[in-house]
Design an enzyme around this catalytic site. Sequence first.
Site, PDB file in Angstrom:
ATOM      1  CG  ASP A  93      -1.606   0.368   0.643  1.00 48.15           C
ATOM      2  OD1 ASP A  93      -3.086   0.180  -0.104  1.00 48.15           O
ATOM      3  OD2 ASP A  93      -3.348   0.720   2.586  1.00 48.15           O
ATOM      4  CG  HIS A 153      -8.638   5.922  -0.964  1.00 53.00           C
ATOM      5  ND1 HIS A 153      -9.137   5.446  -1.450  1.00 53.00           N
ATOM      6  CD2 HIS A 153      -9.482   5.996   0.359  1.00 53.00           C
ATOM      7  CE1 HIS A 153      -9.514   3.961  -0.800  1.00 53.00           C
ATOM      8  NE2 HIS A 153      -9.788   4.520  -0.149  1.00 53.00           N
ATOM      9  N   GLY A 157     -10.825   5.589   5.577  1.00 54.38           N
ATOM     10  CA  GLY A 157      -9.516   6.208   5.399  1.00 54.38           C
ATOM     11  C   GLY A 157      -9.350   7.243   4.604  1.00 54.38           C
ATOM     12  CG  ASP A 227     -21.992   5.593   7.348  1.00 53.15           C
ATOM     13  OD1 ASP A 227     -22.686   6.395   5.842  1.00 53.15           O
ATOM     14  OD2 ASP A 227     -22.477   3.975   7.050  1.00 53.15           O
ATOM     15  CG  MET A 228     -19.814  11.322   3.999  1.00 59.91           C
ATOM     16  SD  MET A 228     -19.741  12.692   5.230  1.00 59.91           S
ATOM     17  CE  MET A 228     -17.514  13.169   5.063  1.00 59.91           C
ATOM     18  NE  ARG A 229     -24.190   4.687   3.716  1.00 62.53           N
ATOM     19  CZ  ARG A 229     -23.585   4.195   3.246  1.00 62.53           C
ATOM     20  NH1 ARG A 229     -24.382   3.095   2.501  1.00 62.53           N
ATOM     21  NH2 ARG A 229     -22.326   2.811   4.236  1.00 62.53           N
ATOM     22  N   GLY A 277     -15.687   9.753  -2.267  1.00 59.46           N
ATOM     23  CA  GLY A 277     -15.559  10.057  -3.590  1.00 59.46           C
ATOM     24  C   GLY A 277     -16.756   9.827  -4.049  1.00 59.46           C
ATOM     25  CD  GLU A 278     -15.347   4.567  -5.358  1.00 58.61           C
ATOM     26  OE1 GLU A 278     -16.598   3.660  -6.769  1.00 58.61           O
ATOM     27  OE2 GLU A 278     -14.799   4.117  -5.806  1.00 58.61           O
ATOM     28  CD  GLU A 329      -7.706   0.240  -2.364  1.00 55.28           C
ATOM     29  OE1 GLU A 329      -8.974  -0.069  -1.785  1.00 55.28           O
ATOM     30  OE2 GLU A 329      -6.933  -0.117  -1.536  1.00 55.28           O
TER      31      GLU A 329
HETATM   32  P1  AMP Z   1     -14.948   2.931   1.976  1.00 47.83           P
HETATM   33  O1  AMP Z   1     -13.511   2.495   2.862  1.00 47.83           O
HETATM   34  O2  AMP Z   1     -14.314   3.540   0.491  1.00 47.83           O
HETATM   35  O3  AMP Z   1     -15.390   1.495   1.811  1.00 47.83           O
HETATM   36  O4  AMP Z   1     -16.009   4.587   2.354  1.00 47.83           O
HETATM   37  C1  AMP Z   1     -16.796   3.728   3.581  1.00 47.83           C
HETATM   38  C2  AMP Z   1     -16.721   4.904   3.268  1.00 47.83           C
HETATM   39  O5  AMP Z   1     -18.549   5.483   2.642  1.00 47.83           O
HETATM   40  C3  AMP Z   1     -18.276   5.118   4.787  1.00 47.83           C
HETATM   41  O6  AMP Z   1     -18.331   6.108   5.669  1.00 47.83           O
HETATM   42  C4  AMP Z   1     -19.542   5.537   4.183  1.00 47.83           C
HETATM   43  O7  AMP Z   1     -20.380   6.506   4.315  1.00 47.83           O
HETATM   44  C5  AMP Z   1     -19.057   6.172   2.762  1.00 47.83           C
HETATM   45  N1  AMP Z   1     -20.512   6.241   2.204  1.00 47.83           N
HETATM   46  C6  AMP Z   1     -21.109   5.364   0.695  1.00 47.83           C
HETATM   47  N2  AMP Z   1     -21.991   5.601  -0.285  1.00 47.83           N
HETATM   48  C7  AMP Z   1     -22.466   6.741   1.007  1.00 47.83           C
HETATM   49  C8  AMP Z   1     -23.284   7.377   0.503  1.00 47.83           C
HETATM   50  N3  AMP Z   1     -24.317   7.259  -0.751  1.00 47.83           N
HETATM   51  N4  AMP Z   1     -22.991   8.918   0.592  1.00 47.83           N
HETATM   52  C9  AMP Z   1     -21.857   8.918   1.720  1.00 47.83           C
HETATM   53  N5  AMP Z   1     -21.386   8.355   1.316  1.00 47.83           N
HETATM   54  C10 AMP Z   1     -20.795   7.098   1.239  1.00 47.83           C
END
Ligand code: AMP
Length: 341
Positions: A93, A153, A157, A227-229, A277-278, A329
């Site tokens: 990584d 990213h 994290g 959790d960003m949601r 980000g996505e 990844e």
């Molecule tokens: P990852 O570590 O790349 O799996 O990303 C996890 C993060 O993505 C968590 O904080 C989720 O809340 C956030 N996430 C996933 N879907 C969404 C969404 N539709 N809107 C905002 N955040 C999201």
Amino acid sequence: VLEERVADHSDGFDRIFKAFETTGGKITDLAGIGHRVVHGGDRLTAPTLVDDATIKAIAEQAPLAPLHNPPNLLGIRIAMASFPDTPQVAVFDTAFHQTMPPRAWRYALPRDLADELRIRRYGFHGTSHAYVARKAAEHLGRPAAELNLITLHLGNGASVAAVAGGRCIDTSMGLTPLEGLVMGTRSGDLDPAVVFYLHREAGLSVDDIDDLLNKRSGMLGLAGANDMREVERRAAAGDAAAAEALEVYCYRIRKYVGAYTTALGRLDALVFTAGIGENSDGVRAGVCQGLEHLGVRLNPNRNRARSSRPRTVSADDSPVAVLVVPTNEELEIAQQTLAVI
Ligand code: AMP
């Protein structure tokens, strides 16, 4: 999806193999097995065929990543025991960031001490930054060698990288993944004196502070949810702490974009990836708001449209392209593994 108690990693592997068999997968046809290894330190800088020397070298990096490298090694050992004739490759990584110049990776600590203990910026999420930088160039239809990119990213994290001509020149994570952006549960950048202050004034031990900064800070500490949601839901419902946490989150990213644009000298594209980000058009808008003077102009409709494909979300007349590029990844590790084999 199986939800069962799993005794240990070896048991987990067995169940995965059985699941392949019951769904008709032919696991005997494996060309190789690629392993994500978090910390390669300054010695393991490229994907490496696993042999005794590689295992020893990964074990030697364990003090730099005590939570990650030992379980990574366990996975390698179990896979080797199950597939003794299949080549195993370790993909690090940290590797993509090893092209950083010393001015970016060196901390202003006494040189001898830092060198002896190998205290420096390493950076993480390298496999993801490498993958999305290459995909961004493909999407733009231009050679990676010509492009200056900032890759964001933003998952649980989070890290940012400045990529010039396909090579990383700076990144926000440091000796460990704690430095840089505000994350789900990590504080990111902080005055190091906060650590002494917490120890002296709150009586916290080094382990307490480690836990506090890595697991109880970031969005969880600021808004009560990692959790960003959920943070976005709370902010929309009028929760002032959640709204402020989002501002802190986006402002920190903007500061890095400003700094890395200066480091690059010219910015061609800003690339968003990973869970947040996505998927979060609100975070993308929050980051880009105020970057107009750098030539960043979002197209609000494109930004709101959902897709799982690489896409442009900036306006046609935006001097800097803003892209959303889903990271992968696992695919990157598989491709690097195949290249080594
Ligand atoms: P990852 O570590 O790349 O799996 O990303 C996890 C993060 O993505 C968590 O904080 C989720 O809340 C956030 N996430 C996933 N879907 C969404 C969404 N539709 N809107 C905002 N955040 C999201």
